[in-house]
Write a protein that holds these residues in place. Structure first.
Motif, PDB file in Angstrom:
ATOM      1  N   GLU C  70       0.915  -1.265  -0.113  1.00 53.67           N
ATOM      2  CA  GLU C  70       0.013   0.065   0.134  1.00 53.67           C
ATOM      3  C   GLU C  70       0.873   1.218   0.018  1.00 53.67           C
ATOM      4  N   GLU C  71       1.902   1.419   0.917  1.00 51.98           N
ATOM      5  CA  GLU C  71       2.726   2.430   0.671  1.00 51.98           C
ATOM      6  C   GLU C  71       3.474   2.857  -0.423  1.00 51.98           C
ATOM      7  N   ILE C  72       4.030   1.657  -0.966  1.00 54.57           N
ATOM      8  CA  ILE C  72       4.774   1.729  -2.469  1.00 54.57           C
ATOM      9  C   ILE C  72       3.533   2.376  -3.420  1.00 54.57           C
ATOM     10  N   SER C  73       2.350   1.707  -3.482  1.00 53.92           N
ATOM     11  CA  SER C  73       1.422   2.076  -4.493  1.00 53.92           C
ATOM     12  C   SER C  73       1.068   3.740  -4.326  1.00 53.92           C
ATOM     13  N   ILE C  74       1.092   3.991  -3.135  1.00 51.11           N
ATOM     14  CA  ILE C  74       0.553   5.350  -3.169  1.00 51.11           C
ATOM     15  C   ILE C  74       1.326   6.239  -3.935  1.00 51.11           C
ATOM     16  N   HIS C  75       2.460   6.082  -4.127  1.00 47.87           N
ATOM     17  CA  HIS C  75       3.419   6.837  -4.829  1.00 47.87           C
ATOM     18  C   HIS C  75       3.587   6.323  -6.319  1.00 47.87           C
ATOM     19  N   ASP C  76       3.405   5.053  -6.778  1.00 48.59           N
ATOM     20  CA  ASP C  76       3.165   4.388  -7.883  1.00 48.59           C
ATOM     21  C   ASP C  76       2.641   3.054  -7.950  1.00 48.59           C
ATOM     22  N   ALA C  77       1.625   2.792  -8.372  1.00 41.28           N
ATOM     23  CA  ALA C  77       0.766   1.628  -8.443  1.00 41.28           C
ATOM     24  C   ALA C  77       1.368   0.547  -8.979  1.00 41.28           C
ATOM     25  N   VAL C 240      -4.911 -11.424  -2.237  1.00 41.93           N
ATOM     26  CA  VAL C 240      -5.943 -10.415  -1.923  1.00 41.93           C
ATOM     27  C   VAL C 240      -5.014  -9.352  -0.944  1.00 41.93           C
ATOM     28  N   GLY C 241      -4.044  -9.912  -0.011  1.00 37.02           N
ATOM     29  CA  GLY C 241      -3.517  -8.882   0.585  1.00 37.02           C
ATOM     30  C   GLY C 241      -2.294  -8.223  -0.366  1.00 37.02           C
ATOM     31  N   GLY C 242      -1.909  -8.943  -1.489  1.00 36.33           N
ATOM     32  CA  GLY C 242      -0.962  -8.153  -2.091  1.00 36.33           C
ATOM     33  C   GLY C 242      -1.368  -7.355  -3.294  1.00 36.33           C
ATOM     34  N   LEU C 243      -2.571  -7.660  -3.836  1.00 35.48           N
ATOM     35  CA  LEU C 243      -3.187  -6.802  -5.027  1.00 35.48           C
ATOM     36  C   LEU C 243      -3.949  -5.583  -4.377  1.00 35.48           C
ATOM     37  N   THR C 244      -4.785  -5.890  -3.492  1.00 29.69           N
ATOM     38  CA  THR C 244      -5.734  -4.901  -3.112  1.00 29.69           C
ATOM     39  C   THR C 244      -5.222  -3.661  -2.565  1.00 29.69           C
ATOM     40  N   PRO C 245      -4.155  -3.507  -1.869  1.00 25.31           N
ATOM     41  CA  PRO C 245      -3.497  -2.409  -1.321  1.00 25.31           C
ATOM     42  C   PRO C 245      -3.207  -1.344  -2.443  1.00 25.31           C
ATOM     43  N   MET C 246      -3.035  -1.817  -3.647  1.00 29.21           N
ATOM     44  CA  MET C 246      -2.869  -1.014  -5.024  1.00 29.21           C
ATOM     45  C   MET C 246      -3.863  -0.132  -5.286  1.00 29.21           C
ATOM     46  N   VAL C 247      -5.128  -0.738  -5.310  1.00 24.89           N
ATOM     47  CA  VAL C 247      -6.307   0.259  -5.682  1.00 24.89           C
ATOM     48  C   VAL C 247      -6.295   0.985  -4.360  1.00 24.89           C
TER      49      VAL C 247
END
Lengths: 399, 396, 396, 399
Positions: C70-77, C240-247
């Motif tokens: 999630e933290e990484i995806s806030i900057h770049d999904a 689920v835990g790996g993909l959902t945080p991206m959205v």
């Protein structure tokens, strides 16, 4: 705001009748609601001025109007009282279907009294066993609107194996449509519902009633219209007539819901707010979305009806894509009307929850009307099936 | 007069389909309409559709106009935009003094026009006209334009104090200046509708003579060459008729593409073709339903207003609201339909060579356009309740 | 063990923010993660997050893993995707014979892995293993991979007749082969998530020894180095835990960007800043509400399942359905929130240099991903009513 | 499916009481519905086992539970009968507010009978004129739920200029909260509504009733809790307690609606279809969306309540962003519950329109509950205002 459709196809004198009886229907609506069927006053009003013979042929003393007039009159009536609108639709649809009976049957049903009231049960089917001269019909019919005023009970029947007139075994055939005399039917007290309470849509039971051949016909796409029904109206499909009628009830509900809230918005200040409803952005957006839903639902419905009616007048048969277009226009009009009504209910806030507000009843009426399987969301799949050339899951579409 | 709509013109638009398709990717890539596509529209007479017959134009009715834009937009919505945009700004020449209209459409009735319709430029009163300067956004098809139109705010020389009219409101004018007087900025890098070349522009001290401008507002007089009923049709109606068909075209294309895909694609993990899934049937029907309903409302509303115009009736504020609501409804319905079709396409639709991807991007941009945006629902509601509308174009 | 989630690791992910942002545009442009960004993730220990401690990995719990993505995806999904993807395929090494796991993670616990998880490749049984060939889509981060994973269908030599198991179903295996054996195709030209390098690949006759493959299904044994509870957590839960945080990350970014914009932008035709409009306040709240609710459900569901795993409880089909539903809900909520923020941004959001435009495109692509797509609502309903689910990954 | 939240914060014995009286409440619900207020049987059931003193302090003989237990119990009760759930919520909220009275007032109201029933009217305010020793209160209060069983009528009052105890002119002040004795109030017969009929939320009138100072307090963000209310519960905000309670009623409605339809789906075959409801893709999608809406609404509500409760236990004041988070979690839970219920009503088709189906009543109850201004869509704007640092338009948020 101006009404957007004003086609010369609409019979102005019948519309005038519909407008004139509006106040009576509105006044009677409380009585119909509480006794769960139309009051005699409402029945008398609907029986006036030719409304009840709109779909009966001219040669049998009826008005034989076009489907567009039928739709407009039904909407106008429903603006005053949706239960009355619904109750006008039903007898007329089943009178219309008399056109597919043998002549003797049509004469028996409409010859003496062209204003006879009908009711009908469509699904699930009753059973008919072939016997000499006709069928023995039994079973339970659901949602028989206006059954308390009906002289004839129509029903879809499954045909079981039986005997033909020579006493030989007769095979089961395709489903048939029959008219049973009212005295052969027992009405059950089942209509305790959320809305459209005034329609008296109770269930009924029939046990071993005899129906002669001239009061039955097979339910198929192809048919031969009776000799008193040679006008183009009787070439129009059953689903087309239903489309003209039932979504129009819902358009009428939506129209009144919007009008009620527009009036309310002028005066109401929501609790806890200092500005009146009419100056709130959410009200602006809601009213526009409701008008848009109502108008676009109505526009597609009329465009479709007019196009197919003009094609019928030109002597064309109702085509496969006409039939799917009808389903789509009906479903869209119904869902858009429901959406508009819900927006208005929401916008009214607590003003909408009181029973003395018309909005409360119209909201409930809509919630019941929209559950009708003629045009629920599932009909989108029906359209999609026809679009891709599949046999539709909802066979009424082809009738 | 010819029956409405004029099928001959619509056929001309249909015949242009192949050339539009052929150059559509190039337009997308270059961020503007290729000259060969512009020439094709021009040669077919479409660029003079709304110019008066007296000046050699076609002067078609609004319904025909709308249908033509729809036909073009089925192939390429950006091409539809690049057609409708100069036509709308050419139409406003009807309200100029005669000499101005002759300057612009007299020698050549084809509307080689672009304009900035957003925040106004600044205009300073000088001898015989105005001197204008400023920054204007969204000057669609500026690369093809001979003339640029602009809304300008009249200001005092020096610091930008606007000149106020008697109601203490700042005075706005609409005028035309030679396109060569403006500098085109390279900033049209967008998600969709890329082929419209809607770059921003800069103007410094261009002169507009009095005969090429007019007050921007609800009051106007028609020039002597513009006495046909087309020019009495409300401008908001022409904008509705010109912009809305683009969303209808995109939606039509998206549905057709998705339906074609559904007949050949088997989704991963499924043993059936896409079209055999109930969800597909459902979505196709929802999309067809909402698009057709929006389209029916659009043409019904345009027809009703055109017949009223022919009968000489006045345009009320309610009529204007009706026209605008038809546009909002058709746009919101079409956007929803494209969403459904994009979702139907699954991963197929995420590739840039997929028409669904293009339809989706174009729609996302178009739905942000002022006339088609959700905000117009609020404008309608304001007018419904008799309040001052927040959308000034409505009264033009 | 460390408390859940492990804040030290989350801080490491937060500290990577600036480098992710710095190379995000380059990733987008080049259609893959730049080596310098990959090295940064690797040096920070994130690429060995799910490898077992016995092999030098971090073996964090699922919640910590999820929070890091999630933290990484806030900057770049796309960077979030390129992190989570090799980790998930590395995790499946837990189910290999010991030698296979040592081949892949033994010398270097960092998961330099890609895989094709879609339509299976073909595998022919040969002495000591399988010979595999075929075409595989969406091999994300294939450019960085040392090993490629693949689902393969076991077929007879010659024409592609699948080998059937005793239930007459075709037999599937999961195996790993050297990444150099496959040819990367240049076809990752997409609307969004461009930086993931999810090109398709072609393999011709690569050999997979028996110790680098296993049957693909619900039954498995854990290798001796993978006896920690992490490896007993259901794979669908890790997905689920790996993909959902991206959205969730995209939605968070979109809301923050739109809120910042609202404080400075005055919409054309308005005299007030965007944030002063009631519609803005309304949309911000709707977006916050749905994103937070989806996020609350995700972490609550992961937590409940992780505690049950620690307590040694069995995973039922209902638990699997719960995990999947949490993903669908969070994804559908986040997609809606991004729609709202995009609409809030108006024309600002259509420009390709706008973060809103990027968020919008990334979300449109991500929501088509199998686990996150709308279709999973139907899968849940099937499981709810006790029918066979149409989504096979659920049982893995 | 497993319930997802199982926090040790919930008092298991009170949950057991709630579950035990469920069948009684369900049985009494028809009676409450038709007499438009709770039956004595329902009142007796709710009065059992300490439920009525959940928010009363331990030192006054109450249970003094935490907000999470309160929310869970209310949801459980509402699953059996939403009107009962609503009727449990209301007296407790106004008993909770006694914590902000001077000690003498709290003693008078709760000292003799810690299970006293309260009702309240929040907007629009009544008027209070300052006089020697207190206020003279007059006006009309709306939506006074359970007023027929109440010993005390609470109300928000606007303070008009009047006289202080020395006969000097006293200025108007901020709004106050007062408790009026039941005998000073006249109940009006106004509760004829679409749903939640059993709550007896009639309007009432007061004319020149004297309220001593010790039965009144100013409605401000800052307050001093009475000496019997020193526990952390009484530091929790009023809006927080409302958030624990009213959205929980709606969650209870949604939970039952889903359960009813899941049962129905096992047996019902929609008219005209050959496959049962449970095998239809539209049913799969609907049930999943409904579960998702219910669960995510509930997850955010509990996450928010637990976080703020733990912060309160740690001695922190309720912050600005806590207050806006509360509004958001409540609005989201309410709207998601409403959405889930509508999906289930739609899915049930005509089975849902009959009054003997629980679904019909729960659907109507939801339609009324969702109109409550504590958490309509307009509260999204309230959150947005606070998000941007504006003073919220809905001032209750700050109490």
């Amino acid at each position: 705001m101006a009404r957007l459709i004003d086609t010369p196809l609409v019979d102005a004198s019948l519309m005038e009748v519909a407008r004139e009886i509006g106040p009576v229907l509105r006044q009677e609506s409380n009585g119909s609601e509480s006794q769960r069927r139309l009051t005699q006053g409402a029945v008398d009003a609907l029986s006036s001025g030719g409304l009840l013979t709109m779909l009966t042929s001219k040669s049998m003393g009826g008005q034989e109007v076009n489907p567009i007039t039928y739709a407009s009159v039904v909407e106008e009536i429903s603006r005053s009282d949706p239960s009355s609108g619904w109750s006008l639709v039903n007898p007329l649809l089943w009178a219309f279907l008399c056109s597919r009976l043998p002549d003797q049957g049509a004469d028996e049903l409409l010859g003496n009294d062209p204003r006879a009231w009908f009711t009908a049960a469509i699904a699930p089917p009753l059973t008919a066993v072939p016997v000499d001269g006709g069928y023995i019909v039994s079973g339970r019919g659901l949602f028989a609107s206006n059954c308390h005023h009906a002289a004839w009970f129509a029903a879809v029947c499954e045909v079981k194996p039986g005997q033909d007139r020579n006493g030989k075994a007769a095979d089961a055939t395709k489903p048939i449509w029959v008219y049973v005399a009212a005295q052969d039917c027992r009405i059950l007290d089942t209509w305790h519902v959320l809305g459209l309470r005034g329609t008296g849509s109770d269930d009924f039971e029939v046990e071993n009633a005899f129906v002669p051949h001239h009061r039955a016909f097979p339910l198929t796409t192809e048919f031969v219209a009776g000799s008193n029904f040679q006008g183009p109206l009787y070439q129009f499909s059953l689903m087309g007539m239903i489309t003209a009628a039932l979504p129009s009830v819902m358009l009428g509900i939506a129209r009144t819901a919007i009008d009620e809230v527009a009036t309310l918005a002028e005066i109401k200040t929501p609790a806890g707010n200092s500005s009146s409803l009419r100056s709130r952005p959410s009200a602006h957006s809601s009213i526009a979305q409701a008008e848009a839903a109502y108008r676009s639902g109505r526009a597609l419905l009329y465009e479709t009806l007019i196009r197919i009616w003009e094609s019928t007048l030109a002597g064309n048969q109702i085509s496969w894509s006409d039939r799917s277009d009808i389903v789509l226009a009906a479903t869209n009009a119904a869902l858009q009307s429901a959406h508009a009504t819900e927006l208005m209910y929401r916008l009214a806030g607590t003003a909408g929850i009181y029973q003395h507000q018309r909005l409360e009843r119209f909201f409930r009426d809509m919630q019941v009307a929209r559950q009708h399987r003629f045009y629920t969301e599932a009909r989108y799949e029906t359209f999609g099936q026809m679009y891709f050339g599949l046999q539709p899951d909802y066979s009424l579409t082809l009738l | 007069m010819a029956s409405t709509p004029d099928q001959d013109y619509i056929q001309i638009a249909k015949d242009l389909g192949p050339v539009i398709q052929q150059y559509s990717d190039q337009a997308e890539r270059e961020g503007r309409m290729p000259q060969v596509m512009w020439d094709a529209l021009s040669d077919a007479g479409l660029l003079s559709l709304l110019s008066p017959k007296k000046l050699g134009g076609e002067e078609v009715d609004p319904i025909t106009y709308s249908r033509i834009v729809e036909e073009i937009s089925i192939h390429d919505a950006a091409a539809g935009w690049t057609l409708t945009n100069p036509l709308l700004f050419g139409l406003l020449c009807a309200r100029l003094p005669q000499q101005g209209a002759l300057d612009i459409l007299g020698k050549d009735p084809r509307a080689r026009l672009a304009a900035t319709f957003g925040p106004p430029l600044k205009a300073v009163r000088v001898e015989g006209g105005y001197r204008i300067s400023g920054y204007g956004p969204f000057a669609s098809n500026c690369h093809q334009a001979a003339w640029m139109g602009a809304i300008c705010q009249v200001v005092e020389e020096g610091p930008d104090n606007p000149e106020l009219d008697i109601n203490q409101r700042s005075r706005l004018i609409w005028g035309y200046y030679p396109a060569k007087d403006c500098q085109i900025l390279d900033n049209w890098h967008v998600m969709g509708m890329r082929g419209t070349g809607s770059n921003d522009i800069l103007v410094k001290e261009s002169f507009i003579p009095d005969h090429r401008c007019m007050p921007f507002g609800a009051e106007y007089e028609l020039g002597p060459d513009f006495q046909g009923p087309l020019y009495r049709f409300p401008f908001i109606g022409m904008a509705v008729g010109g912009l809305t068909p683009m969303v209808l075209g995109i939606a039509r294309r998206a549905i057709d593409e998705a339906a074609a895909l559904a007949k050949v694609k088997t989704p991963a993990g499924s043993s059936k073709l896409l079209w055999e899934h109930p969800a597909t049937q459902h979505k196709i029907a929802q999309a067809e339903g909402v698009v057709r309903a929006g389209r029916a409302l659009l043409y019904e509303t345009l027809n009703a207003r055109w017949e009223a115009t022919l009968a000489g009736e006045e345009v009320t504020i309610d009529h204007r609201a009706d026209l605008m609501l038809a546009a909002s409804t058709a746009a919101s319905n079409a956007a929803y339909a494209v969403e459904l079709m994009f979702s139907l396409g699954g991963t197929t639709g995420i590739y840039v060579n997929s028409p669904l991807e293009r339809c989706f991007r174009d729609m996302q941009v178009l739905r942000q356009q002022r006339l088609l945006a959700d905000g117009r629902y609020e404008t309608f509601g304001q007018m419904y309740f008799g309040l001052e509308p927040d959308f000034i174009t409505i009264v033009i």
